[in-house]
Structures are given as structure tokens and as C-alpha cells.
Design a protein around this motif. Structure first.
Motif, PDB file in Angstrom:
ATOM      1  N   ASP A  99      74.519 -17.170  13.489  1.00 51.29           N
ATOM      2  CA  ASP A  99      74.628 -15.908  14.245  1.00 51.29           C
ATOM      3  C   ASP A  99      75.890 -14.799  13.930  1.00 51.29           C
ATOM      4  O   ASP A  99      76.620 -15.518  12.862  1.00 51.29           O
ATOM      5  CB  ASP A  99      74.705 -16.275  15.713  1.00 51.29           C
ATOM      6  CG  ASP A  99      76.294 -16.852  16.094  1.00 51.29           C
ATOM      7  OD1 ASP A  99      77.139 -16.678  15.528  1.00 51.29           O
ATOM      8  OD2 ASP A  99      76.230 -17.379  17.411  1.00 51.29           O
ATOM      9  N   ILE A 107      65.217 -20.006  20.099  1.00 54.72           N
ATOM     10  CA  ILE A 107      65.622 -18.588  19.515  1.00 54.72           C
ATOM     11  C   ILE A 107      64.615 -18.307  18.511  1.00 54.72           C
ATOM     12  O   ILE A 107      63.563 -18.592  18.204  1.00 54.72           O
ATOM     13  CB  ILE A 107      66.726 -19.141  18.370  1.00 54.72           C
ATOM     14  CG1 ILE A 107      66.584 -20.018  17.275  1.00 54.72           C
ATOM     15  CG2 ILE A 107      67.890 -19.630  19.384  1.00 54.72           C
ATOM     16  CD1 ILE A 107      67.703 -20.415  16.207  1.00 54.72           C
ATOM     17  N   GLU A 108      64.733 -16.784  18.305  1.00 57.67           N
ATOM     18  CA  GLU A 108      64.089 -16.037  17.340  1.00 57.67           C
ATOM     19  C   GLU A 108      65.148 -15.512  16.331  1.00 57.67           C
ATOM     20  O   GLU A 108      65.959 -15.450  16.726  1.00 57.67           O
ATOM     21  CB  GLU A 108      63.547 -14.784  17.919  1.00 57.67           C
ATOM     22  CG  GLU A 108      62.690 -15.176  19.142  1.00 57.67           C
ATOM     23  CD  GLU A 108      61.497 -14.218  19.432  1.00 57.67           C
ATOM     24  OE1 GLU A 108      61.256 -13.491  18.418  1.00 57.67           O
ATOM     25  OE2 GLU A 108      60.635 -14.413  20.439  1.00 57.67           O
ATOM     26  N   SER A 134      67.875 -13.653  18.889  1.00 59.42           N
ATOM     27  CA  SER A 134      67.867 -13.793  20.428  1.00 59.42           C
ATOM     28  C   SER A 134      67.805 -15.228  20.628  1.00 59.42           C
ATOM     29  O   SER A 134      67.207 -15.927  19.884  1.00 59.42           O
ATOM     30  CB  SER A 134      66.840 -13.087  21.102  1.00 59.42           C
ATOM     31  OG  SER A 134      65.592 -13.501  20.663  1.00 59.42           O
ATOM     32  N   GLN A 135      68.332 -15.664  22.025  1.00 57.56           N
ATOM     33  CA  GLN A 135      68.085 -17.094  22.323  1.00 57.56           C
ATOM     34  C   GLN A 135      67.529 -17.150  23.726  1.00 57.56           C
ATOM     35  O   GLN A 135      67.828 -16.260  24.621  1.00 57.56           O
ATOM     36  CB  GLN A 135      69.400 -17.724  22.488  1.00 57.56           C
ATOM     37  CG  GLN A 135      69.209 -19.344  22.817  1.00 57.56           C
ATOM     38  CD  GLN A 135      70.434 -19.977  22.266  1.00 57.56           C
ATOM     39  OE1 GLN A 135      71.680 -19.362  22.301  1.00 57.56           O
ATOM     40  NE2 GLN A 135      70.654 -21.353  22.149  1.00 57.56           N
TER      41      GLN A 135
END
Length: 181
Positions: free
Chosen positions: A36, A85-86, A118-119
Motif C-alpha cells: 500500500d 482487497i482491490e 481499497s479493502q
């Protein structure tokens, strides 16, 4: 699609933990080194007690490519299932071929470097929840290297560390060279 291309790491590994009898199946697998913008890496914690023995280990998220499925689709599906996640797929990092003699299987793992966007909620299967007890491990690079070192206390963990530690180190090199953090 990949953001850019890098020279792909290629590894051919041997299972030295269990004796060879035969290979009865071949499996195409996708795996991801996920990071991240804050510099954390995301892995799957696996707690197993099965034909490979009892072990707690760290692995990259990923799994088998299903019939008719693209690697990109399989990668996105596996990351949503296991980590929730994405991601943005940055580049393909490596191809690792290895055998699991205990399963009589030859694996071809395709590794991608991915940045988390994102998560959300994970979508684990019953086996992943109950048998493998998958968990999310969020850690810094040095902690991940240490976790992989701890994997080597079991035969299964040694197979995983031999497969993944070189890819993780290569991923960190790419992240640093391309100033991705």
C-alpha cells in the motif's frame, strides 16, 4: 492490465522435503506481492494441520486459475476472496515452477506486483476458513522477510519460503527502483 514491464524473474525449484513418486497433475497459479502507499505489505497467514504436517506460515495471496479464466481475473478474484482487497496490477514479477511431491503436482506460479486500492470484506471458502484458518497479515518488508525465515522450521514452510522469498526481494527492488512508495 500491467502498468509497465520489468525483466521477469524465473525460478525452477525442486521439492527436497518429500520423496518423488510421480506427477499426476499440473496447476496454473496466480500470486501477488501486495503493498500500500504507506509501505505495508499484505500476506495470508496459514495455520494448517494436514498431510504437510502442522505449521503456521506466511504466504502470498493467490490460487489456481480456473478453466477459461484469465490470469488477471483469477488474481483479482483471489485477492478479493483471501484479503478482501482491490488492487492496481503494477507488473508481472516472476514465474516460479515447483513440484509438491506429496500432492504429486507440478505448479507454475505467476507472481504480480500489486498496489492496494481499497479493502473490504474477505470471501473465504469453508476450507480456507476452517481447515487452513486463513488470516490477513499486514507488515513491513523487513517483518515479512523475518516471517519467511520463521517458515523454514517446517518442511512445508521451507517449500513456501524457497518459492516466495526471492520474489518478495525482487518486488522490493522494483518498488525502490521505480519509486513506487
Amino acid at each position: 492490465m500491467c502498468k509497465f514491464q520489468v525483466e521477469e524473474l524465473s525460478l525452477l525449484l525442486k521439492d527436497t522435503e518429500w520423496p518423488f513418486t510421480s506427477i499426476k497433475s499440473h496447476r496454473q497459479i496466480v500470486r501477488a506481492i501486495v503493498f500500500d502507499e504507506a509501505g505495508f505489505f499484505y500476506f495470508v497467514g496459514v495455520s494448517r494441520d494436514d498431510e504437510f504436517g502442522k505449521s503456521d506460515s506466511i504466504e502470498t495471496s493467490g490460487g489456481g486459475v480456473e478453466q477459461g479464466e484469465s490470469q488477471m481475473h483469477a488474481l483479482n478474484r483471489e485477492l478479493k476472496e483471501e484479503l478482501g482487497i482491490e488492487v492496481e496490477i503494477i507488473c508481472k514479477l516472476a514465474q516460479v515452477e515447483d513440484d509438491y511431491h506429496l500432492l504429486k503436482r507440478h505448479n507454475v506460479s505467476h507472481y504480480y506486483l500489486c498496489k492496494m486500492l481499497s479493502q473490504g470484506m474477505r470471501q473465504l471458502t469453508e476450507m480456507e476458513r476452517n481447515h487452513l484458518q486463513l488470516s490477513v497479515i499486514k507488515c513491513r518488508y523487513n517483518e515479512a522477510v523475518q516471517f519467511y525465515g520463521e517458515n523454514t522450521s517446517t518442511p512445508f514452510g521451507r517449500l513456501v519460503s524457497n518459492r516466495e522469498l526471492p520474489v518478495l526481494k525482487y518486488a522490493k527492488q522494483i518498488i525502490d527502483e521505480k519509486h513506487l512508495l
